[in-house]
Design an enzyme around this catalytic site. Structure first.
Site, PDB file in Angstrom:
ATOM      1  N   HIS A  40       0.841  -1.204   0.000  1.00 28.97           N
ATOM      2  CA  HIS A  40       0.000   0.000   0.000  1.00 28.97           C
ATOM      3  C   HIS A  40       0.877   1.255   0.000  1.00 28.97           C
ATOM      4  CE1 HIS A  40      -3.539   2.434   1.617  1.00 28.97           C
ATOM      5  NE2 HIS A  40      -2.512   3.180   1.999  1.00 28.97           N
ATOM      6  N   GLU A  41       1.879   1.269   0.865  1.00 28.38           N
ATOM      7  CA  GLU A  41       2.746   2.443   0.966  1.00 28.38           C
ATOM      8  C   GLU A  41       3.644   2.601  -0.260  1.00 28.38           C
ATOM      9  OE1 GLU A  41       2.013   4.528   3.136  1.00 28.38           O
ATOM     10  OE2 GLU A  41       0.733   3.198   4.312  1.00 28.38           O
ATOM     11  N   HIS A  64       1.627   4.375  -2.759  1.00 28.09           N
ATOM     12  CA  HIS A  64       1.644   5.825  -2.549  1.00 28.09           C
ATOM     13  C   HIS A  64       2.897   6.441  -3.162  1.00 28.09           C
ATOM     14  CE1 HIS A  64      -1.846   6.748  -0.194  1.00 28.09           C
ATOM     15  NE2 HIS A  64      -1.524   5.991   0.831  1.00 28.09           N
ATOM     16  N   GLU A 115      -6.364   6.637  -1.071  1.00 27.88           N
ATOM     17  CA  GLU A 115      -6.205   5.498  -0.161  1.00 27.88           C
ATOM     18  C   GLU A 115      -6.768   4.228  -0.788  1.00 27.88           C
ATOM     19  OE1 GLU A 115      -4.452   5.464   2.559  1.00 27.88           O
ATOM     20  OE2 GLU A 115      -4.027   7.578   2.201  1.00 27.88           O
TER      21      GLU A 115
END
Length: 374
Positions: free
Chosen positions: A137-138, A141, A188
């Site tokens: 997930h990061e 980003h 997100e």
């Protein structure tokens, strides 16, 4: 885990050479990012300034106060971030730090050279595959450049705030901030998808989000029941619940947990996800030629479809209004006052009027918020 020499994942997962972030970005997130990426020059200047000042400060601070993962420190986490970079074909693996903090959180900061930070609370809460999805997930980003463009838009917002003295200026600023938070929430959802692609374990991704909501006692929780809870939240009760949900989500930078789980499962069952796994996904080489107009239309289509398919009472009202099927004032009045007017009218003619104004429409919503991963 990753072999320290081969740098390839120990568990076989599909790799996506040259994958563009457009493959996993939510339509509303993607439309904003494609438009901002066209502003060549502004983002370069922003990166240069950040690299000179804030980036150095960030790195020094975490070098001094947290543990930098490596083959000798948190080697499993170190392998996970390299795994994610390998699967998503990111050449420069972000540094990963573990910060002593009981708060369950993870975030990606920095513009020119992003840094990922996970808290000790998160590491203790999640198992290996769940952590893999969060680190993916990061990495998502970092690859989308969310930090760059969030900073850019905040600068633009601060500039716009200077016109707040102009009549209606403050209302304009509120509208901009509200729109920004909506974009952040969709960013997100984008990164949740990146986490799924990195780990390729839907159950682990959903468990991680469920644990963000309910804590570590997995034996007392159930993913299917949590999805049912998401559907219950989506349907709400009547129009009052739909309005309350809207008011609750507007200030949030993250979608709520049940929404994120439901949205991720929906995407995992979509043709888009199956196409990516089959190797049919947009490539980075095509990014410069991506049409801003096409992306905005895709975002508009997404919102239109969401309203049409939603079971949320408020969305039901919007559908009715758009179709000219209801009298808005009457429905709002009856719903919020609880009034049900049943009247027999005797007028100059035959009048037998019966109105029942408590409308309740099924609705669907999903979002995960607060202390989840950024």
């Amino acid at each position: 885990m990753t072999d320290p020499i081969a740098k390839t994942p120990s568990r076989r997962r599909q790799r996506f050479p040259e994958i563009s972030t457009r493959a996993w970005e939510h339509p509303a997130d993607r439309s904003a990012l494609v438009a901002l990426r066209k502003l060549t020059g502004f983002d370069d200047v922003l990166k240069k300034l950040a690299g000179l000042v804030s980036e150095r400060s960030i790195r020094l601070m975490f070098l001094a106060t947290a543990v930098k993962t490596s083959e000798r420190q948190f080697p499993e986490l170190y392998s996970m971030v390299r795994d994610a970079a390998y699967v998503l074909d990111l050449d420069k693996v972000p540094d990963l730090y573990v910060s002593q903090d009981p708060t369950v959180n993870a975030f990606c900061i920095g513009i020119d050279t992003p840094v990922i930070v996970v808290t000790s609370g998160l590491v203790e809460l999640l198992d290996e595959e769940e952590l893999r999805s969060v680190i993916g997930h990061e990495v998502g980003h970092a690859m989308s450049g969310h930090a760059v463009y969030r900073t850019m838009l905040m600068i633009l917002t601060n500039i716009a705030a200077r016109i707040a003295w102009v009549p209606l200026g403050s209302l304009a600023i509120m509208a901009i901030v509200t729109a920004l938070k909506e974009w952040f929430r969709k960013a997100e959802l984008s990164s949740d998808r990146a986490g799924l692609l990195a780990g390729q374990d839907l159950q682990a991704s959903m468990r991680a989000l469920m644990k963000l909501a309910g804590g570590h006692n997995l034996a007392e929780m159930n993913v299917d029941a949590f999805l049912e809870q998401a559907e219950e939240y989506e349907k709400a009760g009547d129009l009052r619940d739909g309005v309350l949900k809207l008011l609750q989500v507007l200030p949030q930078s993250h979608p709520f947990a049940v929404v994120r789980v439901a949205q991720l499962k929906k995407w995992a069952e979509s043709e888009d996800y199956r196409s990516i796994l089959a190797g049919a996904y947009p490539r980075r080489t095509d990014d410069p030629n991506t049409s801003v107009g096409d992306q905005w239309r895709a975002a508009a289509d997404h919102y239109t479809t969401s309203v049409k398919e939603s079971k949320d009472p408020l969305m039901g009202l919007i559908r009715d209004v758009a179709g000219g099927a209801v009298t808005v004032g009457g429905k709002l009045r009856d719903t919020f006052t609880g009034a049900r007017a049943n009247g027999n009218g005797n007028g100059n003619g035959n009048g037998n009027g019966n109105t029942n104004g408590t409308g309740s429409t099924d609705g669907s919503g999903s979002s995960n918020g607060g202390s989840g991963t950024n």
